[in-house]
Scaffold this motif. Structure first.
Motif, PDB file in Angstrom:
ATOM      1  N   ALA A 389       9.906  10.714  14.296  1.00 12.00           N
ATOM      2  CA  ALA A 389      10.570   9.516  13.777  1.00 12.00           C
ATOM      3  C   ALA A 389       9.582   8.499  13.237  1.00 12.00           C
ATOM      4  O   ALA A 389       9.754   7.971  12.132  1.00 12.00           O
ATOM      5  CB  ALA A 389      11.431   8.892  14.865  1.00 12.00           C
ATOM      6  N   ILE A 393       9.734   7.636   9.217  1.00 10.84           N
ATOM      7  CA  ILE A 393      10.314   6.359   8.787  1.00 10.84           C
ATOM      8  C   ILE A 393       9.232   5.470   8.190  1.00 10.84           C
ATOM      9  O   ILE A 393       9.477   4.754   7.204  1.00 10.84           O
ATOM     10  CB  ILE A 393      11.065   5.699   9.950  1.00 10.84           C
ATOM     11  N   MET A 397       9.603   4.030   4.465  1.00 14.80           N
ATOM     12  CA  MET A 397       9.548   2.589   4.187  1.00 14.80           C
ATOM     13  C   MET A 397       8.395   2.288   3.241  1.00 14.80           C
ATOM     14  O   MET A 397       8.536   1.454   2.327  1.00 14.80           O
ATOM     15  CB  MET A 397       9.360   1.815   5.494  1.00 14.80           C
TER      16      MET A 397
ATOM     17  N   ILE B 218      19.066   0.647   4.717  1.00 16.08           N
ATOM     18  CA  ILE B 218      19.242   1.903   5.450  1.00 16.08           C
ATOM     19  C   ILE B 218      17.990   2.268   6.220  1.00 16.08           C
ATOM     20  O   ILE B 218      18.056   2.654   7.381  1.00 16.08           O
ATOM     21  CB  ILE B 218      19.542   3.057   4.486  1.00 16.08           C
ATOM     22  N   THR B 219      16.841   2.115   5.560  1.00 12.35           N
ATOM     23  CA  THR B 219      15.615   2.478   6.276  1.00 12.35           C
ATOM     24  C   THR B 219      15.407   1.525   7.452  1.00 12.35           C
ATOM     25  O   THR B 219      14.868   1.920   8.486  1.00 12.35           O
ATOM     26  CB  THR B 219      14.395   2.440   5.346  1.00 12.35           C
ATOM     27  N   VAL B 220      15.868   0.286   7.305  1.00 10.31           N
ATOM     28  CA  VAL B 220      15.773  -0.651   8.424  1.00 10.31           C
ATOM     29  C   VAL B 220      16.661  -0.171   9.579  1.00 10.31           C
ATOM     30  O   VAL B 220      16.258  -0.204  10.749  1.00 10.31           O
ATOM     31  CB  VAL B 220      16.181  -2.072   7.988  1.00 10.31           C
ATOM     32  N   PHE B 222      17.612   2.926  10.120  1.00 13.67           N
ATOM     33  CA  PHE B 222      16.964   4.121  10.669  1.00 13.67           C
ATOM     34  C   PHE B 222      15.829   3.704  11.595  1.00 13.67           C
ATOM     35  O   PHE B 222      15.652   4.254  12.676  1.00 13.67           O
ATOM     36  CB  PHE B 222      16.401   5.006   9.540  1.00 13.67           C
ATOM     37  N   PHE B 223      15.069   2.701  11.134  1.00 12.94           N
ATOM     38  CA  PHE B 223      13.966   2.182  11.936  1.00 12.94           C
ATOM     39  C   PHE B 223      14.496   1.690  13.280  1.00 12.94           C
ATOM     40  O   PHE B 223      13.982   2.045  14.338  1.00 12.94           O
ATOM     41  CB  PHE B 223      13.274   1.050  11.170  1.00 12.94           C
ATOM     42  N   TYR B 226      16.030   4.935  15.305  1.00 13.35           N
ATOM     43  CA  TYR B 226      15.188   6.060  15.720  1.00 13.35           C
ATOM     44  C   TYR B 226      13.767   5.657  16.108  1.00 13.35           C
ATOM     45  O   TYR B 226      13.138   6.288  16.930  1.00 13.35           O
ATOM     46  CB  TYR B 226      15.123   7.108  14.602  1.00 13.35           C
ATOM     47  N   MET B 227      13.232   4.613  15.430  1.00  7.42           N
ATOM     48  CA  MET B 227      11.822   4.309  15.617  1.00  7.42           C
ATOM     49  C   MET B 227      11.617   3.235  16.674  1.00  7.42           C
ATOM     50  O   MET B 227      10.709   3.335  17.493  1.00  7.42           O
ATOM     51  CB  MET B 227      11.271   3.816  14.273  1.00  7.42           C
TER      52      MET B 227
END
Lengths: 424, 378
Positions: A389, A393, A397, B218-220, B222-223, B226-227
């Motif tokens: 992950a 990610i 980003m 979306i990437t935020v 996902f962040f 998941y991250m």
């Protein structure tokens, strides 16, 4: 005079607060790193980018470069990135055209047209983009008929519709021969080359034969010739005041040179039209419905915002400019082209770039309908398979961040170039 | 003595303007049929309008099925005519669209939250209503806490309802509201930091803001989903909805800070200097002199950010949180209601809800903008 205490000294305070910020950032960083290490160990995930060389072993429904399931995750990344760029670039082109059209329509002296354009902007801007993407995908494209009953897109269906319309008017005394004439026209024009069905958009495919490189070269030559022609025409106008029809000459060059080249080497580029055989189409090329849905939604959504940008830009040009141009004897279209638009563009360009950037970022919503863009294949499927992950990610980003930063840098350069050069 | 000379003694009453320049005919001529091109534009616009409105009206009202209990009632074979919207589908799924899987006997808690929120919000939006400060404290300070305990439960004798059971419009509104409540203070702090005279702090804020503004939401999400869990101690079991809220607040806060920075930049230097001259420190100067003026200027911009936030909440369905759109999508999969018109009916219903909410907010922003622009004389 009393000496101020050291904690009231502005320089000491400034240094103290900044050290505090620095310490907080470092402490958070260390804390995150420790936690990440512990969590990764607990979940048996090894940090690192080595997974990028592992085979992906999943299929992708649309690839611009050759890709097979044995290819690595790096290849997956590239395929996804190219798909993102593809939908963004095409979306930007269409959204600009539609947006300018609607923005100008809102300013039209025609009351109905202006209201219609205003209604479009209002409706589109007040609905979430994801709602619109799902609408186009689920309610429109997946609800299309099966390949056997494909909808044709082209002149024939349009003429047939016109024929039906006139046939209907026959009850109001319209002679039947008109409908017949339209039908004959439809027959004459032949079946359309583009079809829509629930499997996607079927279009003719260009087949590049021997010597097609020459056509491409002719196209490139035409572009260079146009650039040269423009600067020559501008210099001539500055020197003599004579105008040269650059637009028409450019169009002729752009179309004529490749056509001439093609004729010279014997038509190396041919188009293969799709043909319905049995239950499916043979020949042609198929655009997956996910792409079409995403493209339509992004285009219509961004166009509504671009329309507002364009409207604001045109309204920002003072009325006096138009009046002065008219007083100098310029015609209406010349006024627009030489006086209003260049000044409006100064206002339009920065927010327009912002909209382009938004469109690119919004293309990530592709993941909701399964269009294989960067987020869907890389931050989606790849992440689920590898569980890396943090790395995935961070890479994703970083890509979007890079696109944003590069665009805004280009923007700043452009802004510096077109900045109003005022009197010194 | 008679004279042929005629001198008029009275003024002639002004004659009417030519019929071609006043009234409906002139309006029609000027605005719709002025030239051939204009007339063509009118005809084409009218055709487009008719092609859009008439099928919509037929679908929503004329051909719609109004009562029934299953998919059979919405099939063309049963109704024996073209079928429009299948409203019984919405009726059957209404609770899901509104509350998700919130226990039916506890739904009153959600409704109570809505009522309290509205009672506090409406007077806040009416400029003439009194007790603005108290009202704002109640709405932005007390209400979120009360709503949290009311919706989550587990205290004061209310049974606990897990956020997994939340859904539909409830989740949409919760995320929007929490996003607003969280992003405004964050935005203020970031905007102040970006204009600070401390270089390190300023650079930190610039990087922070530009980072969140540079990446897609979306990437935020996902962040955050998941991250982020990797970066937090293992013992912190963050609720999925809470994780998404963190992502949304960081994202919206970065955008909000740019809006607020615009307001800060519009405050004349003299205001800062006057506050300093009165002996106010940094925080007092900001809290009592600068921010009240700056925030007032940017209210329209902030409201526009709220609309964007409201529309962006739909993205949470991608990280498996069922907001209104997510519930809608789930409802399409129900075989009991599988008809050719189900999907369009669902989109029509959700579309009307989304449109009304964002349209009303945007009109309010416009109203505030007009009010403010007349109030500030330059």
């Amino acid at each position: 005079m009393t000496k101020t205490a050291f904690y009231n000294n502005p320089r000491f305070r400034s240094a103290f607060y900044q050290l505090l910020v620095l310490a907080a950032v470092i402490w958070f960083g260390i804390e995150f790193a420790i936690n990440a290490r512990a969590n990764l160990e607990a979940q048996n995930v090894r940090f690192g980018f080595r997974f990028l060389n592992d085979p992906a072993s999943f299929g992708i429904s649309q690839t611009l470069i050759s890709y097979s399931e044995q290819d690595t995750y790096t290849r997956v990344f590239l395929v996804g990135l190219l798909n993102t760029l593809l939908v963004s670039v095409i979306g930007i082109i269409f959204a600009t055209i539609l947006g300018f059209f609607i923005g100008l329509a809102r300013l039209s002296p025609n009351w109905l047209l202006a209201r219609l354009a205003g209604g479009y902007v209002e409706l589109i801007r007040n609905l979430p983009l994801l709602f619109q993407i799902l609408f186009w995908y689920v309610a429109v494209l997946l609800a299309m008929p099966s390949p056997r009953q494909s909808l044709g897109v082209g002149l024939q269906p349009l003429f047939l519709a016109a024929a039906d319309g006139f046939a209907y008017l026959q009850y109001f005394g319209m002679p039947e021969s008109i409908a017949q004439w339209w039908r004959g026209l439809a027959e004459w024009i032949g079946p359309p080359a583009v079809y829509i069905n629930n499997r996607g958009l079927i279009m003719p495919r260009a087949i590049f034969g021997e010597g097609s490189g020459i056509v491409v070269a002719a196209f490139a030559l035409a572009i260079f010739a146009i650039i040269g022609l423009r600067s020559w025409a501008r210099r001539r106008q500055d020197a003599t005041g004579k105008l040269f029809p650059v637009l028409w000459t450019s169009l002729v060059l752009l179309i004529g040179l490749p056509v001439l080249a093609a004729l010279a080497v014997g038509a190396p580029v041919s188009f293969e039209a799709p043909e319905l055989r049995g239950f499916n189409f043979v020949g042609g090329t198929r655009v997956i419905p996910e792409f079409t849905a995403l493209l339509v939604a992004l285009t219509t959504y961004t166009a509504a915002f671009i329309a507002e940008v364009v409207r604001a830009g045109v309204l920002a040009v003072p009325k006096g400019q138009t009046e002065a141009a008219m007083a100098l004897g310029l015609r209406r279209n010349t006024t627009l082209r030489l006086v209003v638009i260049p000044q409006a563009m100064r206002v339009i360009i920065p927010p327009l770039t912002n909209q382009y950037l938004n469109l690119t970022k919004n293309s990530t919503l592709a993941v909701a309908i399964g269009y294989p863009d960067l987020v869907a294949v890389f931050a989606g499927t790849t992440l689920n398979q590898t569980h890396q992950a943090i790395e995935i990610i961070a890479i994703t980003m970083a890509v979007y961040l890079a696109i944003s930063l590069i665009t805004s840098m280009a923007m700043n350069l452009y802004n510096a170039r077109i900045r109003l050069s005022e009197r010194v | 003595m008679t004279s042929a000379t005629f001198v008029r003694q009275q003024l002639i009453a002004p004659s009417n303007p030519p019929a071609s320049s006043v009234g409906t005919p002139a309006w029609l001529r000027q605005k719709l049929f002025g030239s051939a091109l204009n007339a063509a534009a009118t005809v084409i616009s009218a055709l487009i309008l008719a092609a859009l409105i008439w099928p919509t009206v037929r679908f929503m009202f004329i051909d719609a099925v109004w009562d029934g209990s299953s998919r059979v009632d919405c099939l063309e074979e049963t109704v024996k005519r073209p079928v429009g919207a299948c409203w019984p589908f919405i009726a059957a799924k209404f609770a899901q669209f509104m509350y998700g899987f919130y226990p039916a006997d506890q739904v009153w808690r959600v409704n109570l939250t809505y009522v309290v929120g509205l009672v506090l919000l409406v007077p806040l939006l009416i400029p003439r209503a009194p007790w603005k400060t108290l009202n704002a404290v109640l709405f932005f300070g007390v209400f979120p806490v009360a709503a949290f305990y009311l919706l989550v439960g587990g205290r004061f004798g209310l049974p606990h309802v897990e956020t997994r059971q939340w859904g539909g419009l409830l989740v949409t509104l919760v995320i929007t509201f929490a996003g607003i409540i969280g992003s405004v203070p964050l935005g203020i702090l970031l905007a102040l930091g970006r204009r600070s005279s401390l270089p390190l702090l300023r650079w930190f804020c610039v990087v922070f803001i530009e980072f969140w503004r540079g990446v897609p939401l979306i990437t935020v999400l996902f962040f955050a989903t998941y991250m982020l869990p990797f970066f937090l101690p293992e013992s912190w079991k963050l609720d999925p909805l809470a994780r998404v809220l963190i992502g949304v607040i960081l994202f919206a806060g970065a955008y909000m800070s740019e809006v607020i920075r615009g307001g800060l930049q519009a405050i004349p230097r003299g205001q800062f200097e006057a506050a300093r001259a009165l002996g106010l420190g940094y925080w007092k100067m900001m809290a009592f002199v600068v921010l009240p003026q700056a925030l007032k200027i940017v209210i329209p911009g902030m409201v526009n950010s709220f609309i964007a936030l409201f529309k962006d909440t739909t993205l949470v369905l991608i990280v498996a949180i069922f907001d209104l759109l997510g519930q809608l999508r789930a409802a399409f999969a129900d075989p009991n209601w599988a008809t050719p018109v189900t999907v369009l009916t669902g989109f029509a219903f959700a579309g009307v809800i989304y449109f009304i909410i964002s349209f009303v907010i945007s009109r309010y922003a416009l109203y505030v903008e007009r009010r403010l622009s007349t109030g500030v004389a330059h």
